[in-house]
Design an enzyme around this catalytic site. Structure first.
Site, PDB file in Angstrom:
ATOM      1  N   GLN A 239       0.705 -11.181  -2.880  1.00  0.00           N
ATOM      2  CA  GLN A 239      -0.659 -10.718  -2.652  1.00  0.00           C
ATOM      3  C   GLN A 239      -1.293 -10.270  -3.964  1.00  0.00           C
ATOM      4  OE1 GLN A 239       0.061  -7.640   0.416  1.00  0.00           O
ATOM      5  NE2 GLN A 239      -1.258  -8.878   1.726  1.00  0.00           N
TER       6      GLN A 239
ATOM      7  N   LYS B 248     -12.405  -3.238   8.852  1.00  0.00           N
ATOM      8  CA  LYS B 248     -12.223  -4.261   7.814  1.00  0.00           C
ATOM      9  C   LYS B 248     -13.442  -5.166   7.725  1.00  0.00           C
ATOM     10  CE  LYS B 248      -9.517  -7.704   8.976  1.00  0.00           C
ATOM     11  NZ  LYS B 248      -8.286  -8.464   9.310  1.00  0.00           N
TER      12      LYS B 248
ATOM     13  N   ASP C  16      -3.156  -7.671  -4.669  1.00  0.00           N
ATOM     14  CA  ASP C  16      -3.397  -6.492  -3.856  1.00  0.00           C
ATOM     15  C   ASP C  16      -3.996  -5.368  -4.689  1.00  0.00           C
ATOM     16  OD1 ASP C  16      -3.350  -5.397  -1.369  1.00  0.00           O
ATOM     17  OD2 ASP C  16      -1.185  -5.098  -1.272  1.00  0.00           O
TER      18      ASP C  16
ATOM     19  N   CYS D 116       0.790  -1.230   0.000  1.00  0.00           N
ATOM     20  CA  CYS D 116       0.000   0.000   0.000  1.00  0.00           C
ATOM     21  C   CYS D 116       0.827   1.287   0.000  1.00  0.00           C
ATOM     22  CB  CYS D 116      -1.026  -0.006   1.129  1.00  0.00           C
ATOM     23  SG  CYS D 116      -0.452  -0.655   2.693  1.00  0.00           S
TER      24      CYS D 116
ATOM     25  N   HIS E 188      -5.712  -1.326  -4.419  1.00  0.00           N
ATOM     26  CA  HIS E 188      -6.020  -0.139  -3.631  1.00  0.00           C
ATOM     27  C   HIS E 188      -6.865   0.786  -4.504  1.00  0.00           C
ATOM     28  CE1 HIS E 188      -2.518  -1.803  -1.503  1.00  0.00           C
ATOM     29  NE2 HIS E 188      -3.209  -1.418  -0.448  1.00  0.00           N
TER      30      HIS E 188
ATOM     31  N   ARG F  23       7.253 -11.330   5.174  1.00  0.00           N
ATOM     32  CA  ARG F  23       6.903 -11.092   6.574  1.00  0.00           C
ATOM     33  C   ARG F  23       7.651 -12.082   7.452  1.00  0.00           C
ATOM     34  NH1 ARG F  23       0.418  -9.709   5.912  1.00  0.00           N
ATOM     35  NH2 ARG F  23       0.771  -7.996   4.433  1.00  0.00           N
TER      36      ARG F  23
ATOM     37  N   HIS G 172      -8.371  -0.630   0.868  1.00  0.00           N
ATOM     38  CA  HIS G 172      -7.413  -1.724   0.689  1.00  0.00           C
ATOM     39  C   HIS G 172      -8.207  -2.999   0.399  1.00  0.00           C
ATOM     40  CE1 HIS G 172      -4.103   0.438   3.009  1.00  0.00           C
ATOM     41  NE2 HIS G 172      -5.182   1.128   3.339  1.00  0.00           N
TER      42      HIS G 172
END
Length: 658
Positions: free
Chosen positions: A400, A485, A402, A353, A404, A382, A531
């Protein structure tokens, strides 16, 4: 003797009742064997609890969530007693109920063996048949220390009284400053058989433990700290009936067959080489085909939905994560910094992000561009502790899917509505259909931004979730530090729940990055940031699908969609011609021209879970046809080549299972 007025609460009914002073909770429910405890004023109590005036009492049945926890906690005590009867020198740790079972930690000279567990389980059965009574006693701290002088770990927990967390001291009664000991008493004589420091409650008797089994043992640090001694933990399970225990064990057996790590090796899909490191997978050619098919379909759907694809590097200066706040809130989950460029700290990125914010901010933005939907298959890293790394489902390096989305406040509600619909529809395309939604709200100890902003974001998410008509479960305090979330929870083929997609509303990172767009009236405005990870990670979703389908992937995802099996060597060339036609239409088709007998070839490809086998013999060659053998063993003979290709293409294009 005065009377006591109580309220018996059985949802939705409430009953006022007057009872004699000294009446216990058990006497409110005579003959109800399923009732094993009571909830009084919202607090769990043993059935021996003596009622007082004004008590509101709710029966706790053994099949309820509270009842199962009490059953399993009581069984943990029986196991601990059995261990100390078999191994008198064993020292007690803690023994809480957990999901589907219980565990207890012990300090013993040598690790337990599978043979030890069998002996302990047999001893537990003896204790269960004795019908020992569980009895609660309130004790002073001095008395507890005296009684448990030979139990060093219990003495440590007594010292933690009033400050221990549930994980630190699951058996310490800290409420109201009380310490309690539970005695296991002989059913006939009342003699003490065993005791433990414990907050309870417990079953009235060990005879009310219908079914249990010890599962495995493992090493565990005392109170979860590597600085503490290593103890031996025994895991077990307990259920309200033998049938439920059998069903659970059958479920575990099926889950073991579906374990993605096992299937990944058997089907030659991926591996996690020791030379690379824990939690870092490599995908083999067949696994690569599945992964590419997953990604390609996702790309196609995202393009249709108006997403724009971006790419970002794997590492960045630490100042970026200082700006985003991740170094304040997430540093424990990040790899240590690398010292580059004359002492400048660089980090492997744990999320995408912040970099997407820089893409948004690379030039001026107009309201006409919004909503701007940026999408990336972005690999992140991670630092997961070794104890939690698990195949592809909990990895240290993963990709991911991912996205946005940057939009105006006015667009936010509609965007969330369409986004959640898009997410659920795409998951259904991959074969998951049983969902519920979870709403994670602010952690009062870990958040940035104003309460007003959080409330607006949370309510907008709630309304979008409610429109889907799915169950909505609260998750208080479960949000990330920057916003609330919604997570999609999906059940697989054997009923396990997996967290899939997450959608988070964020008013805070746009503030921290000073993101702006020019509105219709020419003023500079702050966008809302959403997100969204649809799969969570490609690797984890790969594992979930592999276990959901037990390795028998639907044809559109199968690495080999069909294999040609010639009955004899003279049929190989015919099948190779057919394979060429199939490949020309985009099908993944192979011909097994090995020297194995036909039946062995069939068995080999059954084990590889190939959706279609195309078998050809003399009759098929003469007629210009082929024969289909399906996964379930059924067969269809004499299909024209054109019809066979059409059927293969149809099931692939419709993404159906066969």
């Amino acid at each position: 003797m005065s009377d006591v007025r109580v309220i018996i609460n059985r949802e939705p009914d409430r009953e006022d009742r007057v009872v004699t002073t000294g009446t216990t909770a058990a006497e409110l429910f005579p003959g109800e064997r399923a009732v094993i405890a009571a909830k009084v004023g919202g607090e769990l109590k043993d059935l021996t609890y003596v009622l007082v005036d004004g008590d509101e009492v709710e029966p706790v049945e053994i099949t309820s969530e509270d009842g199962l926890n009490i059953l399993r906690h009581s069984t943990a005590h029986v196991m601990a007693q059995a261990v100390q009867e078999v191994f008198p020198d064993a020292k007690l740790g803690i023994g809480p109920p957990i999901k589907d079972g219980f565990y207890y930690d012990f300090d013993v000279e040598k690790p337990f063996t599978p043979e030890d567990l069998k002996v302990i389980e047999k001893k537990m059965q003896e204790i269960q048949k004795r019908g020992q009574r569980f009895q609660r006693r309130v004790v002073t701290e001095d008395a507890a220390r005296e009684e448990l002088a030979s139990e060093p770990y219990k003495l440590e927990l007594i010292g933690l009284k009033g400050s221990a967390s549930s994980e630190d001291g699951a058996d310490v009664e800290v409420g109201g400053g009380e310490l309690t000991i539970y005695d296991n008493l002989d059913a006939k004589t009342g003699d003490l058989c065993w005791k433990d420091l414990c907050r309870g409650p417990h079953l009235p008797s060990t005879r009310l433990i219908p079914a249990f089994k010890l599962m495995r043992n493992a090493a565990a640090y005392w109170r979860g700290s590597e600085k503490n001694p290593m103890l031996q933990r025994i895991y077990g399970t307990a259920w309200p009936s033998k049938d439920e225990l059998k069903a659970y064990l059958d479920f575990l057996e099926e889950a073991e067959k579906r374990d993605h790590r096992k299937l990944g090796s058997e089907l030659d899909l991926f591996s996690i080489p020791e030379q690379i490191g824990s939690g870092l997978a490599v995908f083999h050619p067949k696994g690569g085909i599945i992964r590419r098919a997953m990604e390609d379909y996702s790309r196609k759907r995202h393009e249709q939905a108006g997403y724009e694809f971006v790419y970002t590097p794997h590492a960045t200066k630490g100042t970026l994560f200082e700006q985003s706040g991740h170094l304040d809130w997430y540093a424990d989950g990040m790899y240590p910094p690398m010292q580059l460029d004359e002492g400048v700290d660089y980090y492997l990125k744990p999320m995408n992000c912040p970099m997407h914010n820089l893409i948004f901010d690379a030039r001026g933005r107009s309201y006409r561009e919004l909503p701007l939907r940026l999408f990336e298959f972005g690999t992140v890293y991670r630092y997961e502790k070794s104890g939690v790394v698990h195949g592809l489902t909990r990895a240290r390096g993963f990709t991911q899917d991912d996205a946005h989305i940057y939009c105006t406040k006015e667009q936010m509600a509609d965007e969330l509505d369409s986004l959640l619909t898009f997410v659920l529809d795409l998951l259904r395309d991959y074969g998951l259909n049983d969902f519920y939604l979870e709403l994670s709200t602010k952690d009062p100890e870990k958040y940035i931004g104003s309460d007003e902003v959080w409330e607006e974001a949370t309510e907008t998410l709630r309304k979008a979730a409610e429109k889907q008509g799915l169950p909505l479960v609260p998750d208080p305090g479960g949000a990330a530090f920057y916003g609330p979330k919604i997570s999609v929870q999906a059940k697989d083929a054997i009923g396990r729940t997996w967290q899939m997609s997450t959608i988070q509303v964020d008013f805070n990172l746009p503030e921290r990055f000073d993101l702006e767009y020019t509105s219709a009236d020419g003023t500079r405005q702050r966008p809302v940031m959403i997100h969204r990870a649809l799969f969570g990670s490609i690797e984890r979703f790969f594992a979930v699908l592999l276990e959901h389908y037990a390795g028998a992937m639907p044809p559109w995802l199968a690495p080999v969609q069909a294999v040609g099996i010639p009955i004899g060597d003279g049929h190989v060339e015919y099948l190779q011609e057919f394979a060429k036609e199939a490949k020309a239409k985009g099908l993944r088709f192979e011909v097994d021209a090995s020297g194995d007998r036909m039946q062995k070839k069939i068995r080999n490809h059954q084990k590889q879970k190939v959706p279609f086998m195309v078998i050809v013999g003399d009759e098929d060659m003469a007629a210009g046809t082929v024969s289909f053998r399906y996964r379930d063993g059924s067969q269809k003979n004499g299909i024209s080549r054109e019809e066979a290709l059409a059927e293969l293409l149809d099931v692939v294009e419709r993404r159906v299972q066969v």
